[in-house]
Design an enzyme around this catalytic site. Structure first.
Site, PDB file in Angstrom:
ATOM      1  N   GLU A 145       0.793  -1.237   0.000  1.00 54.13           N
ATOM      2  CA  GLU A 145       0.000   0.000   0.000  1.00 54.13           C
ATOM      3  C   GLU A 145       0.824   1.286   0.000  1.00 54.13           C
ATOM      4  O   GLU A 145       0.758   2.102   0.916  1.00 54.13           O
ATOM      5  CB  GLU A 145      -0.966  -0.016   1.196  1.00 54.13           C
ATOM      6  CG  GLU A 145      -1.949  -1.174   1.147  1.00 54.13           C
ATOM      7  CD  GLU A 145      -2.868  -1.250   2.364  1.00 54.13           C
ATOM      8  OE1 GLU A 145      -3.071  -0.222   3.016  1.00 54.13           O
ATOM      9  OE2 GLU A 145      -3.347  -2.359   2.666  1.00 54.13           O
ATOM     10  N   ASN A 158       1.990  -5.411  -2.922  1.00 53.89           N
ATOM     11  CA  ASN A 158       0.595  -5.660  -2.591  1.00 53.89           C
ATOM     12  C   ASN A 158      -0.140  -4.335  -2.373  1.00 53.89           C
ATOM     13  O   ASN A 158       0.405  -3.412  -1.764  1.00 53.89           O
ATOM     14  CB  ASN A 158       0.536  -6.500  -1.291  1.00 53.89           C
ATOM     15  CG  ASN A 158      -0.834  -7.080  -1.015  1.00 53.89           C
ATOM     16  OD1 ASN A 158      -1.389  -7.789  -1.849  1.00 53.89           O
ATOM     17  ND2 ASN A 158      -1.374  -6.803   0.169  1.00 53.89           N
ATOM     18  N   HIS A 192     -10.633  -6.422  -1.869  1.00 51.25           N
ATOM     19  CA  HIS A 192     -11.665  -6.149  -0.855  1.00 51.25           C
ATOM     20  C   HIS A 192     -12.826  -5.480  -1.584  1.00 51.25           C
ATOM     21  O   HIS A 192     -12.953  -4.259  -1.603  1.00 51.25           O
ATOM     22  CB  HIS A 192     -11.135  -5.229   0.250  1.00 51.25           C
ATOM     23  CG  HIS A 192     -10.108  -5.859   1.138  1.00 51.25           C
ATOM     24  ND1 HIS A 192     -10.381  -6.960   1.916  1.00 51.25           N
ATOM     25  CD2 HIS A 192      -8.814  -5.559   1.356  1.00 51.25           C
ATOM     26  CE1 HIS A 192      -9.296  -7.293   2.614  1.00 51.25           C
ATOM     27  NE2 HIS A 192      -8.323  -6.465   2.273  1.00 51.25           N
ATOM     28  N   GLU A 219      -6.371 -10.727  -0.641  1.00 51.95           N
ATOM     29  CA  GLU A 219      -7.135 -10.513   0.599  1.00 51.95           C
ATOM     30  C   GLU A 219      -8.639 -10.516   0.304  1.00 51.95           C
ATOM     31  O   GLU A 219      -9.389  -9.694   0.782  1.00 51.95           O
ATOM     32  CB  GLU A 219      -6.726  -9.186   1.254  1.00 51.95           C
ATOM     33  CG  GLU A 219      -5.224  -9.068   1.497  1.00 51.95           C
ATOM     34  CD  GLU A 219      -4.824  -7.802   2.226  1.00 51.95           C
ATOM     35  OE1 GLU A 219      -5.705  -7.110   2.767  1.00 51.95           O
ATOM     36  OE2 GLU A 219      -3.615  -7.495   2.268  1.00 51.95           O
ATOM     37  N   ASP A 225     -12.380 -10.615   0.003  1.00 52.68           N
ATOM     38  CA  ASP A 225     -13.647 -10.755   0.700  1.00 52.68           C
ATOM     39  C   ASP A 225     -14.660  -9.907  -0.067  1.00 52.68           C
ATOM     40  O   ASP A 225     -14.289  -8.927  -0.730  1.00 52.68           O
ATOM     41  CB  ASP A 225     -13.575 -10.368   2.191  1.00 52.68           C
ATOM     42  CG  ASP A 225     -12.775  -9.106   2.485  1.00 52.68           C
ATOM     43  OD1 ASP A 225     -12.158  -9.032   3.564  1.00 52.68           O
ATOM     44  OD2 ASP A 225     -12.759  -8.193   1.627  1.00 52.68           O
TER      45      ASP A 225
HETATM   46  O1  G3I Z   1      -3.424  -8.430  19.618  1.00 54.28           O
HETATM   47  C1  G3I Z   1      -2.575  -7.318  19.497  1.00 54.28           C
HETATM   48  C2  G3I Z   1      -2.068  -6.871  20.825  1.00 54.28           C
HETATM   49  O2  G3I Z   1      -1.312  -7.913  21.410  1.00 54.28           O
HETATM   50  C3  G3I Z   1      -1.202  -5.654  20.601  1.00 54.28           C
HETATM   51  O3  G3I Z   1      -0.673  -5.201  21.831  1.00 54.28           O
HETATM   52  C4  G3I Z   1      -2.013  -4.558  19.927  1.00 54.28           C
HETATM   53  C5  G3I Z   1      -1.178  -3.299  19.666  1.00 54.28           C
HETATM   54  O4  G3I Z   1      -0.549  -3.403  18.417  1.00 54.28           O
HETATM   55  O5  G3I Z   1      -2.471  -5.037  18.661  1.00 54.28           O
HETATM   56  C6  G3I Z   1      -3.264  -6.203  18.773  1.00 54.28           C
HETATM   57  O6  G3I Z   1      -3.386  -6.660  17.499  1.00 54.28           O
HETATM   58  C7  G3I Z   1      -4.396  -6.130  16.667  1.00 54.28           C
HETATM   59  C8  G3I Z   1      -4.424  -7.151  15.545  1.00 54.28           C
HETATM   60  O7  G3I Z   1      -5.190  -6.712  14.419  1.00 54.28           O
HETATM   61  C9  G3I Z   1      -5.007  -8.444  16.100  1.00 54.28           C
HETATM   62  O8  G3I Z   1      -4.799  -9.452  15.179  1.00 54.28           O
HETATM   63  C10 G3I Z   1      -4.016  -4.742  16.155  1.00 54.28           C
HETATM   64  O9  G3I Z   1      -4.230  -3.796  17.189  1.00 54.28           O
HETATM   65  C11 G3I Z   1      -4.883  -4.368  14.966  1.00 54.28           C
HETATM   66  O10 G3I Z   1      -4.422  -3.153  14.406  1.00 54.28           O
HETATM   67  C12 G3I Z   1      -4.730  -5.468  13.902  1.00 54.28           C
HETATM   68  O11 G3I Z   1      -5.564  -5.118  12.804  1.00 54.28           O
HETATM   69  C13 G3I Z   1      -5.176  -5.714  11.566  1.00 54.28           C
HETATM   70  C14 G3I Z   1      -4.827  -4.602  10.571  1.00 54.28           C
HETATM   71  O12 G3I Z   1      -4.554  -5.171   9.288  1.00 54.28           O
HETATM   72  C15 G3I Z   1      -3.607  -3.826  11.009  1.00 54.28           C
HETATM   73  O13 G3I Z   1      -2.493  -4.692  11.083  1.00 54.28           O
HETATM   74  C16 G3I Z   1      -6.378  -6.502  11.061  1.00 54.28           C
HETATM   75  O14 G3I Z   1      -6.575  -7.632  11.914  1.00 54.28           O
HETATM   76  C17 G3I Z   1      -6.127  -6.985   9.641  1.00 54.28           C
HETATM   77  O15 G3I Z   1      -7.312  -7.575   9.104  1.00 54.28           O
HETATM   78  C18 G3I Z   1      -5.713  -5.819   8.743  1.00 54.28           C
HETATM   79  O16 G3I Z   1      -5.374  -6.377   7.502  1.00 54.28           O
HETATM   80  C19 G3I Z   1      -5.015  -5.416   6.492  1.00 54.28           C
HETATM   81  C20 G3I Z   1      -3.853  -5.999   5.697  1.00 54.28           C
HETATM   82  O17 G3I Z   1      -2.764  -6.271   6.557  1.00 54.28           O
HETATM   83  C21 G3I Z   1      -3.456  -5.035   4.582  1.00 54.28           C
HETATM   84  N1  G3I Z   1      -4.608  -4.754   3.719  1.00 54.28           N
HETATM   85  C22 G3I Z   1      -5.752  -4.204   4.436  1.00 54.28           C
HETATM   86  C23 G3I Z   1      -6.190  -5.189   5.535  1.00 54.28           C
HETATM   87  C24 G3I Z   1      -7.417  -4.679   6.234  1.00 54.28           C
HETATM   88  O18 G3I Z   1      -7.120  -3.473   6.898  1.00 54.28           O
END
Ligand code: G3I
Length: 325
Positions: free
Chosen positions: A129, A173, A209, A237, A239
């Site tokens: 991105e 990506n 998406h 990704e 959905d």
């Molecule tokens: O569980 C942790 C916790 O231990 C940690 O302290 C905290 C602080 O970073 O984060 C927690 O993890 C969360 C994680 O999802 C849980 O799996 C993060 O807060 C949260 O930001 C994270 O969100 C993910 C997001 O990307 C950011 O990384 C989403 O699950 C995920 O679906 C989303 O996926 C992205 C792709 O990577 C890129 N394309 C878009 C897609 C959707 O946004």
């Protein structure tokens, strides 16, 4: 005959974004991954924010778990993602490194992470991105504001990954690649520059998406243009939103489920039109409607994936299969 599963019918990998917490915590989730999928992508655990815990330490526990789970169960792993402005850890951003220090530390990170999983993680989203809607450089303050030539930096990141694992397939990506002609033009320009300079890029991922109301002609035209790069093409990704109006009173009726099935069928049919040499994988962003990111990031009433909250196949699953040759 008994319906084939996704991975039994597909001539390319069928991936899913997974979470360690769900694999460890729910037998039905784990069994669904093993039954339907041949590849996994870490939804979070292989990003910088998860691994790069401080300037002197990494935390590979979750990533090691997922790579081990894949090895134990004969699954491939798609590494997501090495360099993404949105996943740099707070401690790193707060350090306010200059571009020289920034790049030397990112180079060490890429070398250490790709090197650790050499031979086990066969492909990586090296960069995720970079472009804004329409194709301008994304207006973010982590990378693009630091480098006069950000694309040059991203190209060097591909070289660092290649040096750490020469056999890994390296991807760029992004989202809406097939729909956003301006963004796609910028991506193609970057790919042309990379190829001219010997930057080792193997593939492009469009996250896909999308939704039941996504314009199909636009999708087809853009997807074909994306494929014209000649690179491996990853629907990375996937959905398909059904609650397109984000209504809190949305009901996922049979008619809606059928619309979703037809959209999935359209997409897998489109993917099958690729030359075999450009086929890599179709990955869904999640396994079950029970754990989709979209109920948080879109609307609580959203049902975008192939399995319902009870891990039963939806019409979308059959639509996905019907598009496969
Ligand atoms: O569980 C942790 C916790 O231990 C940690 O302290 C905290 C602080 O970073 O984060 C927690 O993890 C969360 C994680 O999802 C849980 O799996 C993060 O807060 C949260 O930001 C994270 O969100 C993910 C997001 O990307 C950011 O990384 C989403 O699950 C995920 O679906 C989303 O996926 C992205 C792709 O990577 C890129 N394309 C878009 C897609 C959707 O946004």
């Amino acid at each position: 005959p008994i319906t084939q599963t996704l991975k039994e019918k597909a001539k390319f990998k069928i991936g899913a974004a997974v979470k360690m917490r769900d694999l460890q915590g729910e037998a039905n989730y784990k069994n669904a991954v093993l039954k339907h999928y041949s590849q996994i992508t870490a939804e979070f655990e292989m990003k910088m924010a998860s691994i790069w815990t401080s300037s002197t330490a990494y935390n590979f526990t979750a990533a090691d778990y997922l790579v081990g789970f894949a090895k134990d169960n004969n699954l491939e792993v798609h590494g997501h993602t090495l360099v993404w402005y949105d996943s740099f850890p707070e401690w790193f951003k707060n350090a306010k490194y200059d571009s020289i220090a920034f790049e030397s530390k990112v180079k060490v990170y890429i070398t250490d992470v790709v090197g650790r999983y050499k031979g086990r993680v066969k492909s990586w989203d090296v960069v995720n991105e970079v472009f804004a809607d329409g194709g301008a450089m994304r207006n973010e303050t982590v990378i693009n504001s630091l480098f006069k030539d950000p694309i040059g930096f991203y190209g060097r990141c591909f070289r660092y990954a290649k040096a750490a694992d020469p056999d890994a397939k390296l991807f760029y990506n992004d989202y809406s690649v097939a729909l956003d002609a301006g963004k796609r033009a910028s991506i193609k320009k970057m790919v042309t520059r990379f190829k001219a300079n010997g930057v080792p890029i193997d593939g492009i991922g469009d996250q896909f998406h999308y939704a039941t109301d996504t314009n199909r002609q636009t999708m087809k035209t853009g997807f074909t243009d994306m494929a014209s790069t000649g690179l491996l093409i990853h629907i990375s990704e996937l959905d398909i939103k059904v609650n397109t109006s984000k209504s809190d009173s949305y009901v996922f009726t049979d008619t809606e489920a059928q619309k979703q099935a037809e959209t999935y069928k359209y997409i897998t049919t489109l993917y099958e039109e690729l030359p075999q040499a450009q086929k890599f994988a179709i990955s869904t962003w999640g396994v079950t409607d029970k754990y989709t990111w979209l109920t948080t990031f879109w609307n609580s009433k959203e049902y975008p994936l192939l399995l319902d909250a009870d891990y039963n196949k939806k019409p979308a699953y059959h639509g996905f299969l019907e598009g496969l040759k």
